[in-house]
Design a protein around this motif. Structure first.
Motif, PDB file in Angstrom:
ATOM      1  N   GLU A  56       0.959  -1.132  -0.031  1.00 33.07           N
ATOM      2  CA  GLU A  56      -0.087   0.100  -0.065  1.00 33.07           C
ATOM      3  C   GLU A  56       1.026   1.181  -0.054  1.00 33.07           C
ATOM      4  N   LYS A  57       1.898   1.280   0.748  1.00 32.12           N
ATOM      5  CA  LYS A  57       3.087   2.353   0.971  1.00 32.12           C
ATOM      6  C   LYS A  57       3.676   2.859  -0.469  1.00 32.12           C
ATOM      7  N   GLN A  58       3.971   1.537  -1.196  1.00 29.35           N
ATOM      8  CA  GLN A  58       4.433   1.457  -2.506  1.00 29.35           C
ATOM      9  C   GLN A  58       3.418   2.057  -3.485  1.00 29.35           C
ATOM     10  N   GLU A  59       2.345   1.600  -3.579  1.00 28.57           N
ATOM     11  CA  GLU A  59       1.258   1.606  -4.569  1.00 28.57           C
ATOM     12  C   GLU A  59       0.210   2.414  -3.927  1.00 28.57           C
ATOM     13  N   PRO A  60      -0.018   3.620  -3.695  1.00 27.47           N
ATOM     14  CA  PRO A  60      -1.016   4.448  -2.989  1.00 27.47           C
ATOM     15  C   PRO A  60      -2.079   4.249  -4.012  1.00 27.47           C
TER      16      PRO A  60
END
Length: 292
Positions: free
Chosen positions: A275-279
């Motif tokens: 989730e952090k890498q692919e908001p």
């Protein structure tokens, strides 16, 4: 602070290079005469007095990670809180202000000093003042390590989680607070490991560092603080620092098989990393249990 919220915001004094990921929550807390709460692991070594009132700090001496509960009566007061889950070996300051819970603390301090910290289920509001507000059966048995009674009769306490437990029955009592019978659930390490525990420890730490803001800049501090902890304690410490739904926290608390628990935790950490890498990716959170 909400009227019904008993979680006391901890005042933190950070020394240079201290970690920002919350691993200090396992360290001992300190109370000052002016009712400020500090985390001992973050105090500079030469500080023995409160920097605000200059009063002598009340130290909570470490007593080891495993406490003998063989003489536990099996019954404890229930302190249900909204949207809060206490994990074993994690310490938490609490502000006790409701009359029924002030009575509870007075009784606890004259007894075993043990409290079952529970979590209220959704839609608890209308039943909050009663003794029937819905509570998850999974709780954490904790001990009051430090306490201070204030002039108005309220308390500040520091409670330390000791052991997972499950409510097996609720007693009918005349006390204004609830009392429950508990089954203690100690960490279980299978004789035949379901995982390689050394690798799992490394996976948890690496994923944690990659997930939490600022953790990578304090990698050495973080690893040194956590490297000697048992895997079960490490998983609980990490779980307590995550911002995840209450129901997911309860599912972690309910699992005393350390291999299975770390499997679930690793899935959660990896999902947060994605989730952090692919908001905005729209992935489901929390993830379903692994088929493994």
């Amino acid at each position: 602070m909400s009227r019904r919220c008993a979680i006391w915001p901890t005042t933190e004094l950070r020394s240079a290079g201290s970690t920002s990921i919350g691993c200090e929550s396992i360290w001992q807390h300190v109370l000052s005469p002016c009712e400020r709460v500090f985390q001992r692991g973050l105090l500079l070594p030469e500080w023995r007095h409160c920097p605000s009132c200059m009063g002598v700090l009340m130290m909570n001496e470490p007593s080891g990670l495993v406490e003998d509960l063989s003489e536990f009566s099996g019954v404890a007061p229930l302190f249900p809180l909204p949207d809060f889950v206490l994990f074993p070996q994690v310490t938490q300051p609490l502000h006790i202000f409701e009359p029924r819970y002030r009575t509870m603390i007075a009784d606890v301090l004259n007894g075993e000093r043990l409290i079952a910290i529970g979590t209220l289920k959704p839609n608890w509001d209308s039943l909050y003042v009663t003794k029937t507000a819905p509570v998850y059966p999974e709780v954490c048995l904790g001990r009051v390590m430090l306490e201070r009674e204030m002039d108005d009769g309220k308390y500040i306490i520091v409670i330390r989680g000791l052991c997972r437990a499950r409510i097996k029955a609720e007693r009918l009592t005349k006390t204004p607070y609830r009392q429950v019978e508990l089954d203690l659930k100690y960490d279980k390490y299978s004789e035949t490991p379901e995982i390689h525990r050394g690798n799992r420890r490394a996976e948890l730490l690496e994923t944690l560092i990659a997930t939490l803001p600022g953790a990578d800049g304090n990698r050495e501090t973080t690893e040194n603080a956590l490297k000697d902890l048992p895997l079960g304690v490490l998983s609980d410490l990490i779980s307590s620092s995550l911002k995840i739904p209450t129901e997911t926290m309860i599912s972690i608390l309910a699992e005393n098989n350390v291999d299975v628990r770390t499997d679930l935790l690793l899935e959660i950490l990896r999902e947060q990393q994605r989730e952090k890498q692919e908001p905005g990716s729209g992935r489901k959170f929390p993830p379903d249990f692994s088929a493994n």
